[in-house]
Design an enzyme around this catalytic site. Sequence first.
Site, PDB file in Angstrom:
ATOM      1  N   ASP A  83     -30.167  94.079 -17.021  1.00  0.00           N
ATOM      2  CA  ASP A  83     -31.113  95.004 -16.752  1.00  0.00           C
ATOM      3  C   ASP A  83     -31.558  93.556 -15.394  1.00  0.00           C
ATOM      4  O   ASP A  83     -31.666  92.729 -15.713  1.00  0.00           O
ATOM      5  CB  ASP A  83     -31.758  95.503 -17.173  1.00  0.00           C
ATOM      6  CG  ASP A  83     -32.116  96.935 -15.607  1.00  0.00           C
ATOM      7  OD1 ASP A  83     -31.692  96.720 -14.907  1.00  0.00           O
ATOM      8  OD2 ASP A  83     -33.248  97.163 -16.138  1.00  0.00           O
ATOM      9  N   GLU A 104     -29.489  91.316 -10.281  1.00  0.00           N
ATOM     10  CA  GLU A 104     -28.850  90.737  -9.128  1.00  0.00           C
ATOM     11  C   GLU A 104     -29.140  89.548  -8.993  1.00  0.00           C
ATOM     12  O   GLU A 104     -27.933  89.273  -7.885  1.00  0.00           O
ATOM     13  CB  GLU A 104     -29.905  91.537  -8.437  1.00  0.00           C
ATOM     14  CG  GLU A 104     -29.455  93.674  -8.690  1.00  0.00           C
ATOM     15  CD  GLU A 104     -30.353  94.373  -9.494  1.00  0.00           C
ATOM     16  OE1 GLU A 104     -31.565  93.342 -10.209  1.00  0.00           O
ATOM     17  OE2 GLU A 104     -30.093  94.680 -10.145  1.00  0.00           O
ATOM     18  N   ASP A 129     -31.629 103.135 -10.712  1.00  0.00           N
ATOM     19  CA  ASP A 129     -33.270 103.468 -10.244  1.00  0.00           C
ATOM     20  C   ASP A 129     -33.537 104.763  -9.911  1.00  0.00           C
ATOM     21  O   ASP A 129     -33.895 104.812  -8.598  1.00  0.00           O
ATOM     22  CB  ASP A 129     -35.112 102.447 -10.741  1.00  0.00           C
ATOM     23  CG  ASP A 129     -34.240 101.365 -11.412  1.00  0.00           C
ATOM     24  OD1 ASP A 129     -33.664 101.526 -12.213  1.00  0.00           O
ATOM     25  OD2 ASP A 129     -34.950 100.526 -11.348  1.00  0.00           O
TER      26      ASP A 129
END
Lengths: 545, 953
Positions: B545, B548, B621
């Site tokens: 997770d 980015e 999300d």
Amino acid sequence: MKTHSVCFPILATLALSAAVTIANVSNNNAPRGVSPSNAKLYVPDNVNNWSCLDGSKTIPFSAVNDDYCDCIDGSDEPGTSACGTGQFYCANIGHTPSNIKTSRVNDGVCDEECCDGSDEYDGQTQCPNVCEEVGATAREENDRIQSVQNEGARLRRGFIKHGKANKVLLTNELETLRSQVDHVQLALNDARDAANEAQEAYLEGSKSEREATRKQQLEPLIQEQTKRLKYASEVRDMLKLTLQSLKENHNKNFHDMAVKGTVSGFDDYIVAQGEKTETVEDDLATLSSDRQFDALMDETSVVLRDIGTLHDLLDGMKRDYNTEYNDEAVLAAVKVTDDFEITWDSSRLDFADVEHLVLPEELPVDSPEAEKFRDAMDSAQEVFNDASGKESKVQEGIRDIERKLNMDFGPDETFAQLVDNCFDFKDTEYTYSVCLFGDANQNSHSSTHLGKFSGWEGDNYDVQMYTGGAKCWNGPERSVKLVMSCGTTTEIVSVTEPEKCEYLFKLQTPAVCPIPEGEVDEQEHQQEQQQVEEGEEHTRKHDEL
Amino acid sequence: MFNRPRMHRSRPPLPGSASRRTVLWPFVISLTVVLMVSAVKQEDFKTCAQSGFCTRNRAYAELASGTPDWESPFRLDPTSLQLEDGVLTGDLIHAPTSSSSSAESGGALNAGYTIEVHLLDSDAVRVRMNERDPKRRRYDGLQKSVLVKPLVSSTQYDQLGRDEDGLFTINYGSRRQNSARIRFAPFQIEFLADGVSTLVLNEGGLLKIEAAQVWSDVADTRTRTPMERRLEQGMWSERFKDIIDTKPRGPESFGLDITFPDIEDVYGIPEHASSLSLKTTRGPGAQYNEPYRLYNLDVFEYEIDSPMALYGSIPFMLGHSKDKTAGVFWMNAAETWIDIEKIESTSGSSRRTTRTHWYSEAGVLDLFVFLGPTHRDIFKQYSSLVGTTALPQSFSIGYHQCRWNYISQKDVIEVDAGFETHEIPYDVLWLDIEHTNGKRYFTWDPKQFPDPFDMQLHLANKGRKMVTIIDPHIKMDRGYHISKEATDKSLFVMNNHLKPFDGWCWPGSSQWIDFENPRAKDWWASQFSYDRYKGSTNTLFTWNDMNEPSVFTGPEITLPKDAMHYNRVEHRSIHNIYGAMFHAATAQGLSTRNETLQRPFVLSRAFFAGSQRYGSVWTGDNKASWEHFEVAAPMLLTIGLAGLPFSGADVGGFFGDPEPELLTRWYQAGAFYPFFRAHAHLDSKRREPWLFGEPYTSQIRAAIRTRYSLLPFWYTLFQEASMDGVPIIRPMFFEFPSDEATYRMEDQFMVGEALLVKPVTTAGATQSEVYFAGNEKWFEFYDGQVKQGPGVQSVSSPAYKIPVYQRAGTIVPKRETPRRSSKEMENDPFTLVVALDSKGEAYGRLYLDDGESYEYSRGDYILREFKVQGSVLTSRSLNRQESETEWSFIRRYSSLKVERIVFQGLSEPVSRVVIDGRPTVVESWHDVAGKQHVVIVSRANLSIGQDWSVSLS
């Protein structure tokens, strides 16, 4: 002998066949996975057909347990996973029989519920029969639970006894206290009157003396504050005038949004001013020095607020107005604003800070005359304090008993024993605590309120809710669900937070141990008897008082 | 996971105002406080106007459109052209014409450029443009991470030379069906398929390459028009909020327009919460004001219907119309924006032309053009470059149960028990960040998870797996072995002063592994070995997770662009691929931790072209709202169209609390997402499938069981995707490419060729409008009711099911025994559901292997083709190798049975069914309303691994 030798084989055969028949009845007659009690449902009809248990279909009896699902209800495959929806019976000899879903037959897992391993028979997975072992452990565990429950039940009977007795006791005590209310109330009222009178006498007797001293004390402050108010009022009026002039004289054709905004803000200000009901003060001179000073301070702060508002309006315009229009009215207002900003700061310094004009303490200036009044006042106060203490003790007592009597301690009053008992649970980071029927908290270096007792959940009297705790950041108010299980002591056994800010306390306590049926009535009867006696005794005692 | 709202985000007081305000009174300040409370999340992220190179390139496009007879100032030097071994090279000259001269004032252009056109063996064409002699070397290292293998030049081309129009043409492809027609001045390349113009580069003349320069080159900038100022905005440094991008290399962006003539619909360039067919961002009536942005970002509660950048980026676009189709892959991992405009056709077609304008901040202009001729061919061509989806661990296409967080080992056991009690199958239980010891990944909270082995074994006994989260931010802590080793080996990303970069994330002060460093990947992978990752077992898999990467204190919540990677590569140049490199290293760790290679399973939030080789992704999300539920379909379809088929959206929505109806509807649709996981935020209420009671528990159970019954079908689709690069869930147009009514359809989709799925995304709806494409029948999945295409029909969609239809002409393999997990279905028999078309034909396949190893690549798998033709159903092997008996999987499983065959859509009653020569009793009936006959062959008892036939007469 001869006869025997002929007969024996026949007898033996008979005996043997009898044995086989018995075996068939107990094992072979019921298809695989069917419990003995359901065996009668799996019998072919006279043409060797069989109907699904829901009656939806008739199939050859040979299609039962042929590993192909025919019936909608899955009843034709009790011993295979073909339907997956039926029940598979595990005999579990040495332990307790059980039923598992047929979807778990031959799925490669030795199901715990099937300790005999009969659920895995396709040869892909070998499941040993562990029923003896599992059964022994289970029996041991059962024994342990049984003994905990027995002991727990014994303790709980004590709780119940205490609870019921306590209720009678409290009821009686409440009655006693209530009967005292009028008396203490009266005494309190008398003492209050006396104290008030004494105080008035003191104030009256020393009034002129005190006022004179105070006046002298506050004189310079009042003068100073009057000066400040005057200056501030002038500044405010100047700003108002500036805005008024801006409003009237600015060039409306420019539609300068900054100017328009300021003018309309000024209009709002004026309207708001008009709405304010002017508090017409009494003539300052007639007021006491203290009230005079307070009134001046209040007035000043109103004016300063006005200045703030007006300056904000002007300043907003000053920042954004269009400089290319050269509107004289606007430029004039900007000039005033600039000047104001330069001078206001320094003139404020001259003011000194308002906060520093601290009101001095009253000095004890009692004369011998006043001293007497003061002594009388003090002793009357003492009497009053005493009466007040008695009164509030009675009232508090009543409130406390009423609170306890209004609490739901369960149908048999079990939980009266535990009211206000507190329990801690230490975690690595926090210590959790709950006072039953009171508050729950989480403590580390500081304390966080998790909730206040708000009631029982369900009808079983084994789950309590504590709600309305401190609000979580970006979340709900904290709350606690307290779940009880039977144990021989009362203590918290675990605390978790399954959802953010919703805590789960697990508490073991004798209060929820099952009391064997039948025993309850007897016990209750005995106890009631006892309580009536105790109650009577109590009443008698009270009467004697 | 999202960014916990950050305290440091409150706006600082305006400088200068504070001192003056002290004159006034406290109440004045209280007013300002009120104004500061309302925070707009958009503020955290840049608009085009806040991005220097976006402004510059967009201004250039405006200049072009505002200039009559605009001509690109670039021309190709005819004398420089050389075509050798499939590679055409030449010199590109920037020579401003009068119309474009004002643009030159930007001063950021170099005179000399090179162009390369590579004709590749896959029929794709690569076009590269670069500065001939850059003052600063541009980053050109992307191909090592993106391309799956070295490219091979084609030998199949003819050079035609210059024609009478002065155009230089090369014909290429096996039939020489494609042409690249090159114009010298102004420079342009037009691609034609079978003589039809299909894709054109620089037709709009927007090609612009800023020279990577040094500060001393900067021209005098004293007198500038507003346009000139925009053409130069932010070249040398740029501030966003409080953070300054120092831009030590100055401007180095480039842009190019790519035109799809007479093609109205373009697709792809994920990830955006937007429509399937991309919207216009320029020109009259543009649907968005901002261009589509590609810049991997951690966006808190993202907005719906927006071109804002999200977690992943794939710069691949597909243009499709009734008679032509084309794809383009813009191989660049720097921040990229794409404008889309629809203009009138120049060929006289009634369809409009789509002109796209792409611009990237750094790197080199490097793109690939695919001409098909069919859209399926394009996926084959594109995936031959960037790779197809890896065949996944078979458990990973089952159902996944996740929550932030299952808080303890006991919690895990209890949730597992809940599934047992309620007889709901699932395969994987997930642990989010709280399972670690203080957010140190690869560790366990010793108190809450005292015995991770035992916990995993408890689940593994029932064929289940676990996943733990491993994020790329490493807590700064010398006592933490990962942090210490990476520091000692210098494996962390540096800041612009070449000191270790530190930023804020879940663990507090953190550092990020530099995957540009060639030693980082193996080192990271080695952390997954069982002796290093204590408490891990071979049933534990991974979730990546925040990759980015998310940096709470960084600009736009990510790493600063001037952060430094290995070999002085600026983060700017590789930002969009950072997450994929992390994903790749993790996948390597999982596949190499055993004695023999095993397939990894790694879920990632960030992605780039090629991420399909490492595992699955999800849409990040999202929120528990009907709108977020609805947009999941176009988002997943788009990600699949960009070559990444293994994707899902969090069922139920991550933030907030879904009402039970929304949750149920989401499960019903989620059962048809390639990646099927429910997940929930820390602040949300628990919502395991049984917590809402009846009727919801039964409805959710039915949805999950539907998924499990179709696992053989899904696994077969994954195998197909791993061969051909095609999406698994597909937009309607993918299956009905000449039906224009489907081009913008995004509220229903196909699973493979066979199943049509329509999510019900409206509260209380019990009727749905379904478009039945084609002229054939569609068979309702649960009750077999027949609908006749084409056209929209209203069908019932009661609370317990959503519309799912099987297309005529297909055969779907199923397993109908409801088991606890996919592993426990391994030995179960199959059902074949045959839906005959009007010719009485149907086709389907089934792929099986051990589901975890790579033995399949050596031949240990079962691949069957089922075909009905002339009233005979046959099964035959499609295995490549013949020596099947030596393989353990084949040996063990080829005797699995097909126990049931359902024939739907028979036009005549069937009187006799013969299986391999033996007549069989069957159930059959006449469905009058559906104008069909149905036959069910029960107890078929056919081996899956053998050839057989079933004839109906």
